[in-house]
Every structure is written in C-alpha cells, then in structure tokens.
Design a protein around this motif. Sequence first.
Motif, mmCIF file in Angstrom:
data_model
loop_
_atom_site.group_PDB
_atom_site.id
_atom_site.type_symbol
_atom_site.label_atom_id
_atom_site.label_comp_id
_atom_site.label_asym_id
_atom_site.label_seq_id
_atom_site.Cartn_x
_atom_site.Cartn_y
_atom_site.Cartn_z
ATOM 1 N N ARG A 92 0.079 21.415 19.687
ATOM 2 C CA ARG A 92 1.529 21.569 19.787
ATOM 3 C C ARG A 92 2.072 20.632 20.864
ATOM 4 N NH1 ARG A 92 4.128 27.199 21.349
ATOM 5 N NH2 ARG A 92 3.317 27.773 19.334
ATOM 6 N N LEU A 93 3.053 19.818 20.483
ATOM 7 C CA LEU A 93 3.669 18.866 21.405
ATOM 8 C C LEU A 93 5.007 19.374 21.926
ATOM 9 C CD1 LEU A 93 2.953 15.672 19.297
ATOM 10 C CD2 LEU A 93 1.609 16.575 21.204
ATOM 11 N N ALA A 94 5.669 20.218 21.148
ATOM 12 C CA ALA A 94 6.962 20.782 21.546
ATOM 13 C C ALA A 94 7.244 21.980 20.654
ATOM 14 C CB ALA A 94 8.076 19.748 21.400
ATOM 15 N N ASN A 95 8.076 22.867 21.141
ATOM 16 C CA ASN A 95 8.549 23.981 20.327
ATOM 17 C C ASN A 95 9.881 24.450 20.881
ATOM 18 O OD1 ASN A 95 7.206 25.211 22.637
ATOM 19 N ND2 ASN A 95 7.459 27.152 21.562
ATOM 20 N N GLY A 96 10.590 25.231 20.083
ATOM 21 C CA GLY A 96 11.881 25.723 20.543
ATOM 22 C C GLY A 96 12.516 26.653 19.532
ATOM 23 N N SER A 97 13.709 27.093 19.863
ATOM 24 C CA SER A 97 14.509 27.970 19.011
ATOM 25 C C SER A 97 15.866 27.327 18.806
ATOM 26 C CB SER A 97 14.708 29.333 19.672
ATOM 27 O OG SER A 97 13.478 29.963 19.881
#
Length: 136
Positions: A92-97
């Motif tokens: 995982r390089l980035a995540n968000g909502s």
Amino acid sequence: MAVIVVIVLAVAPGDSDESTTPAPSTSITPKASQEQPQESQGERADLVRFKLDDRSEAGITNIWLVWTIKNGSSEKSDYSWEWEAVDAGGTRLANGSQLETDVQPGQTAQGEYPTTLKGVKGMELNITSFDRTASY
C-alpha cells in the motif's frame, strides 16, 4: 495564512459493499458493471468514474484523485468511500476516504482531491468500501 480542513464521515448501517475492487492505475470501473446489468448493482453503480490524474509537470509531482458520482436513487444522497493505491507487489502506497454530499436524484457530481503519490505507473487503485446514505 493557515488553512484547516476537517472532514467528518458518518456512515449509517445498512447496505454497503465491503469488497476490494482492483482496477488499472488510471481508471477504476466498479467490477459489478462488467458482470451485471446496472440496475442490479445497487449503490456502487453510482460511482461512475474514479481515477488518478497525473498533473505533474516541470519535474514537480502532482497527482490527484478525480471522481464522478451519478445519483441513481430517488432521494438526495451522501456518498462515502475508502480507497487504497498499491504497487505491483501489493504494498500500500496511499489510502484515504472521500465524501460527496447532497447529490440530488439523477444529478451528477464531480470531485477531486490531491495525493502524496510519487507516480502512477504499475499502481492499482482499489475501493475498499462504498456507501450511499440518505441526505437530510
């Protein structure tokens, strides 16, 4: 000048899609749209477009998330979804909502949000949850 952004996410219990749907790094089409007629997909069909947009130039990295929601229900709705960007090895390089509110029946809403990603090649963009709730 300081700018503070606060996003409050409220998700009501009920219909939700908790599956992870991988897609090419530049575009995401909900998997169900390729397998079922749109009317049987439910709320997930309302996310018409979700992709990474590489606006980098002159050696400056500038990658944004962009999306289009089309409210297919008969009531004003709020949408919330979680996403992740992973490399070819699954890291995982980035995540968000993300949140889109007060979308009228039949209305299309477009949005965008900056990321801290350094590139888009070899990356998958996944939606890990997606919910539509009635807006009041």
